[in-house]
Design a protein around this motif. Structure first.
Motif, PDB file in Angstrom:
ATOM      1  N   ASN A   2      41.020  40.790  41.982  1.00 15.73           N
ATOM      2  CA  ASN A   2      41.129  39.844  43.080  1.00 15.73           C
ATOM      3  C   ASN A   2      40.006  38.805  42.977  1.00 15.73           C
ATOM      4  O   ASN A   2      38.847  39.145  42.765  1.00 15.73           O
ATOM      5  CB  ASN A   2      41.039  40.607  44.402  1.00 15.73           C
ATOM      6  CG  ASN A   2      41.496  39.779  45.564  1.00 15.73           C
ATOM      7  OD1 ASN A   2      41.722  38.586  45.437  1.00 15.73           O
ATOM      8  ND2 ASN A   2      41.633  40.403  46.693  1.00 15.73           N
ATOM      9  N   THR A   3      40.335  37.535  43.136  1.00 14.94           N
ATOM     10  CA  THR A   3      39.337  36.478  42.981  1.00 14.94           C
ATOM     11  C   THR A   3      38.446  36.327  44.204  1.00 14.94           C
ATOM     12  O   THR A   3      37.423  35.651  44.133  1.00 14.94           O
ATOM     13  CB  THR A   3      40.022  35.128  42.707  1.00 14.94           C
ATOM     14  OG1 THR A   3      40.905  34.833  43.782  1.00 14.94           O
ATOM     15  CG2 THR A   3      40.768  35.173  41.402  1.00 14.94           C
ATOM     16  N   ALA A   4      38.810  36.944  45.316  1.00 13.64           N
ATOM     17  CA  ALA A   4      37.996  36.819  46.517  1.00 13.64           C
ATOM     18  C   ALA A   4      36.714  37.640  46.421  1.00 13.64           C
ATOM     19  O   ALA A   4      35.699  37.276  47.012  1.00 13.64           O
ATOM     20  CB  ALA A   4      38.784  37.248  47.743  1.00 13.64           C
ATOM     21  N   VAL A   5      36.740  38.722  45.664  1.00 14.22           N
ATOM     22  CA  VAL A   5      35.558  39.580  45.582  1.00 14.22           C
ATOM     23  C   VAL A   5      34.412  38.900  44.830  1.00 14.22           C
ATOM     24  O   VAL A   5      33.271  38.915  45.311  1.00 14.22           O
ATOM     25  CB  VAL A   5      35.932  40.947  44.966  1.00 14.22           C
ATOM     26  CG1 VAL A   5      34.702  41.811  44.787  1.00 14.22           C
ATOM     27  CG2 VAL A   5      36.957  41.650  45.838  1.00 14.22           C
ATOM     28  N   PRO A   6      34.616  38.269  43.665  1.00 17.79           N
ATOM     29  CA  PRO A   6      33.500  37.542  43.038  1.00 17.79           C
ATOM     30  C   PRO A   6      33.015  36.362  43.886  1.00 17.79           C
ATOM     31  O   PRO A   6      31.811  36.088  43.930  1.00 17.79           O
ATOM     32  CB  PRO A   6      34.073  37.045  41.712  1.00 17.79           C
ATOM     33  CG  PRO A   6      35.220  37.920  41.428  1.00 17.79           C
ATOM     34  CD  PRO A   6      35.768  38.325  42.757  1.00 17.79           C
ATOM     35  N   ALA A   7      33.936  35.697  44.564  1.00 21.52           N
ATOM     36  CA  ALA A   7      33.519  34.598  45.441  1.00 21.52           C
ATOM     37  C   ALA A   7      32.665  35.122  46.584  1.00 21.52           C
ATOM     38  O   ALA A   7      31.690  34.480  46.993  1.00 21.52           O
ATOM     39  CB  ALA A   7      34.746  33.872  45.989  1.00 21.52           C
ATOM     40  N   LEU A   8      33.011  36.290  47.078  1.00 24.69           N
ATOM     41  CA  LEU A   8      32.225  36.908  48.142  1.00 24.69           C
ATOM     42  C   LEU A   8      30.830  37.267  47.648  1.00 24.69           C
ATOM     43  O   LEU A   8      29.843  37.070  48.356  1.00 24.69           O
ATOM     44  CB  LEU A   8      32.947  38.148  48.663  1.00 24.69           C
ATOM     45  CG  LEU A   8      32.280  38.901  49.793  1.00 24.69           C
ATOM     46  CD1 LEU A   8      32.244  38.037  51.046  1.00 24.69           C
ATOM     47  CD2 LEU A   8      33.020  40.184  50.073  1.00 24.69           C
ATOM     48  N   ALA A   9      30.727  37.765  46.427  1.00 22.16           N
ATOM     49  CA  ALA A   9      29.424  38.117  45.862  1.00 22.16           C
ATOM     50  C   ALA A   9      28.537  36.880  45.701  1.00 22.16           C
ATOM     51  O   ALA A   9      27.332  36.925  45.998  1.00 22.16           O
ATOM     52  CB  ALA A   9      29.608  38.810  44.529  1.00 22.16           C
ATOM     53  N   VAL A  10      29.112  35.785  45.256  1.00 25.63           N
ATOM     54  CA  VAL A  10      28.338  34.545  45.106  1.00 25.63           C
ATOM     55  C   VAL A  10      27.884  34.028  46.471  1.00 25.63           C
ATOM     56  O   VAL A  10      26.736  33.608  46.648  1.00 25.63           O
ATOM     57  CB  VAL A  10      29.173  33.476  44.359  1.00 25.63           C
ATOM     58  CG1 VAL A  10      28.505  32.116  44.418  1.00 25.63           C
ATOM     59  CG2 VAL A  10      29.406  33.904  42.931  1.00 25.63           C
ATOM     60  N   MET A  11      28.767  34.098  47.453  1.00 27.15           N
ATOM     61  CA  MET A  11      28.427  33.618  48.786  1.00 27.15           C
ATOM     62  C   MET A  11      27.342  34.476  49.431  1.00 27.15           C
ATOM     63  O   MET A  11      26.429  33.963  50.071  1.00 27.15           O
ATOM     64  CB  MET A  11      29.670  33.596  49.671  1.00 27.15           C
ATOM     65  CG  MET A  11      29.465  32.826  50.933  1.00 27.15           C
ATOM     66  SD  MET A  11      30.967  32.639  51.854  1.00 27.15           S
ATOM     67  CE  MET A  11      32.037  31.940  50.638  1.00 27.15           C
ATOM     68  N   LEU A  12      27.423  35.789  49.242  1.00 25.70           N
ATOM     69  CA  LEU A  12      26.396  36.661  49.800  1.00 25.70           C
ATOM     70  C   LEU A  12      25.066  36.489  49.084  1.00 25.70           C
ATOM     71  O   LEU A  12      24.009  36.693  49.666  1.00 25.70           O
ATOM     72  CB  LEU A  12      26.860  38.110  49.747  1.00 25.70           C
ATOM     73  CG  LEU A  12      27.984  38.458  50.716  1.00 25.70           C
ATOM     74  CD1 LEU A  12      28.393  39.918  50.549  1.00 25.70           C
ATOM     75  CD2 LEU A  12      27.609  38.163  52.145  1.00 25.70           C
ATOM     76  N   GLY A  13      25.102  36.072  47.802  1.00 26.98           N
ATOM     77  CA  GLY A  13      23.870  35.745  47.097  1.00 26.98           C
ATOM     78  C   GLY A  13      23.184  34.531  47.693  1.00 26.98           C
ATOM     79  O   GLY A  13      21.956  34.453  47.723  1.00 26.98           O
ATOM     80  N   GLY A  14      23.946  33.591  48.192  1.00 31.69           N
ATOM     81  CA  GLY A  14      23.374  32.430  48.860  1.00 31.69           C
ATOM     82  C   GLY A  14      22.939  32.724  50.276  1.00 31.69           C
ATOM     83  O   GLY A  14      22.186  31.965  50.883  1.00 31.69           O
ATOM     84  N   LEU A  15      23.394  33.838  50.800  1.00 29.10           N
ATOM     85  CA  LEU A  15      23.038  34.211  52.166  1.00 29.10           C
ATOM     86  C   LEU A  15      21.611  34.742  52.258  1.00 29.10           C
ATOM     87  O   LEU A  15      20.959  34.580  53.285  1.00 29.10           O
ATOM     88  CB  LEU A  15      24.030  35.256  52.682  1.00 29.10           C
ATOM     89  CG  LEU A  15      23.924  35.688  54.120  1.00 29.10           C
ATOM     90  CD1 LEU A  15      24.230  34.510  55.033  1.00 29.10           C
ATOM     91  CD2 LEU A  15      24.895  36.818  54.397  1.00 29.10           C
TER      92      LEU A  15
END
Length: 83
Positions: A2-15
Motif C-alpha cells: 500500500n502506498t499510504a504507509v510509506p507516505a505516512l512514514a515520511v509525514m511522521l518523520g516531518g512531524l
C-alpha cells in the motif's frame, strides 16, 4: 504494498521537528510548531483512514483539523497579549 504507509512514514518523520518546536523554544516558535503540527497529524490520520479502510479515522482527522485551527487562534491571541 500500500502506498499510504510509506507516505505516512515520511509525514511522521516531518512531524518530529514540529513537535520539538512545540515542546521547546520561545513562545513564537511554539506557535509555529503548533500551526505546523495540526495539519500534519490531520493528514496522517487521513492517510491511516485510507490505508486501513477505517472511516472513523477520517472523522477524527476532521475534528482535529477544526480544533487545531481554533487552538492556534487562541494561542496566538494569548501570545499577542503577553508580548
Amino acid at each position: 504494498m500500500n502506498t499510504a504507509v510509506p507516505a505516512l512514514a515520511v509525514m511522521l518523520g516531518g512531524l518530529l521537528p514540529a513537535l520539538l518546536a512545540t515542546l521547546r523554544g520561545r513562545p513564537a516558535d511554539r506557535l509555529a510548531g503548533l500551526i505546523v503540527t495540526g495539519p500534519l497529524v490531520t493528514l496522517a490520520l487521513a492517510l491511516l483512514a485510507a490505508a486501513y479502510g477505517r472511516p472513523a479515522y477520517l472523522d477524527v482527522a476532521l475534528v482535529l483539523a477544526l480544533l487545531s485551527f481554533a487552538g492556534s487562534l487562541v494561542f496566538a491571541r494569548f501570545l499577542s497579549r503577553t508580548l
